[in-house]
Design an enzyme around this catalytic site. Structure first.
Site, PDB file in Angstrom:
ATOM      1  N   GLY A   8      66.771  32.877   4.321  1.00 36.24           N
ATOM      2  CA  GLY A   8      66.973  31.436   4.275  1.00 36.24           C
ATOM      3  C   GLY A   8      65.704  30.671   4.619  1.00 36.24           C
TER       4      GLY A   8
ATOM      5  NE  ARG B 195      71.593  16.319   3.786  1.00 39.44           N
ATOM      6  CZ  ARG B 195      71.362  17.046   4.862  1.00 39.44           C
ATOM      7  NH1 ARG B 195      70.117  17.194   5.321  1.00 39.44           N
ATOM      8  NH2 ARG B 195      72.352  17.635   5.511  1.00 39.44           N
TER       9      ARG B 195
ATOM     10  CG  HIS C 145      64.730  15.821   8.559  1.00 42.68           C
ATOM     11  ND1 HIS C 145      64.922  16.249   7.280  1.00 42.68           N
ATOM     12  CD2 HIS C 145      65.708  16.402   9.312  1.00 42.68           C
ATOM     13  CE1 HIS C 145      65.980  17.061   7.243  1.00 42.68           C
ATOM     14  NE2 HIS C 145      66.466  17.163   8.464  1.00 42.68           N
TER      15      HIS C 145
ATOM     16  CB  CYS D 109      66.405  19.822  12.278  1.00 38.94           C
ATOM     17  SG  CYS D 109      67.620  18.978  11.239  1.00 38.94           S
TER      18      CYS D 109
END
Length: 326
Positions: free
Chosen positions: A11, A232, A239, A127
């Site tokens: 991942g 999103r 981010h 995160c």
């Protein structure tokens, strides 16, 4: 030298952990890459083979990174606990367990020092919670902070490989059709912003927003009032956060000086400059720009690599702290 295993090595976070371990010259004796199926992944000039997770003996390693979801972890948590290895868990499975520390080394490493002598499970936060906790702790050395307001602009990589694939596929299809069906998120992410991450709660917040609030309060060990809206955005990686903090500084320069006191915060303080989410990719620091201090409100734009700084780097720093304590 330590034997290391990475669950979910194929991942985004798992692959990034491999990179960061290499870059930071972590003392590895053997590295075991675990996935649900046997496969190979490319790393530098090598091809690394993954071992099937169900066939692995966790007693053969000293430190385990979990870079997959909570359902996979909980299936093997018994074996991991019995193995005697340290577990650094990036999933949300155990973050709010009162007996398990939620660690950001720049903020609460003291909890780790007092914990690992008797316990071996450490959670790594969300995160968004990681960089925001660092910023709030850094500023709180100079001013009292009771409340913050923020809006997140979270890239599709926060949803893993399926998120990035959805953006790429839907963007391509949008050039060939008037309407595009959603392939991973509730609505199509191509050329749009989705003002919802996770499920809705009874108070109309979302599970992602509640997660960030609760995790930051646990990390900072206070009941900071956090008002957050999570979105999103159609960005592959990196981010962004729009942050506003009622607080007391002499002026903008005083606030910037406080931010710069952290080794992991980079402040772009030129009046005509700013840093984008894309520009933050690959950096192991929080990039802050557009700093304003007006009428007692400190405002700023924040960009960072969610996969590295918001994921793998924090986990590896926890592992480094563990090795130093042994």
């Amino acid at each position: 030298m330590f034997n290391i295993a990475i669950i979910g090595a194929t991942g985004l976070i798992g692959r990034s952990i491999i990179d960061v371990l290499h870059e930071r010259a972590f003392p590895i004796k053997n590295l075991y890459l675990l996935s649900r199926v046997e496969q190979e992944i490319s790393f530098k000039d090598e091809v690394l083979k993954c071992t099937k997770l169900e066939d692995f003996d966790f007693k053969s390693v000293d430190i385990i990174f979990n870079a997959t979801d909570k359902d996979v972890l909980m299936k093997y948590i018994g074996e991991i606990t019995e193995s005697g290895a340290f577990l650094i868990d990036k999933s949300e499975a155990l973050r709010m367990d009162k007996d398990i520390p939620l660690i950001v080394p720049e903020v609460n490493s003291d909890q780790l020092d007092s914990y690992i002598t008797n316990n071996k499970i450490i959670s790594s936060p969300n995160c968004v919670a990681i960089p925001m906790s660092i910023i709030i702790r850094t500023l709180s050395h100079k001013t009292a902070i009771e409340q913050i307001f923020m809006t997140t602009f979270q890239s599709v990589s926060g949803a893993g490989n399926n998120g990035t694939k959805a953006l790429l596929d839907e963007t391509k299809k949008s050039f060939m059709a008037s309407s595009v069906n959603a392939t991973n998120f509730e609505k199509s992410i191509a050329f749009d912003i989705l003002p919802k991450i996770g499920s809705f709660n009874s108070d109309f917040t979302t599970s992602e927003e509640l997660k960030i609030k609760q995790e930051m309060q646990k990390i900072l060990n206070n009941k900071l009032n956090i008002c957050v809206t999570c979105t999103r955005v159609p960005v592959l990686k990196g981010h962004g956060v729009d942050l506003h903090i009622p607080c007391k500084f002499k002026d903008r320069n005083d606030a910037i000086k406080a931010l710069k006191s952290s080794d992991v915060i980079h402040v772009c303080d030129r009046d005509d400059a700013y840093i984008t989410q894309k520009e933050s990719i690959g950096e192991d620091k929080i990039s802050i720009s557009r700093v304003r201090y007006i009428d007692g409100i400190l405002s700023m734009w924040i960009a960072y690599d969610n996969v590295r700084f918001g994921g793998s780097v924090n986990g590896v720093k926890i592992a480094e702290a563990i090795t130093k304590s042994l």
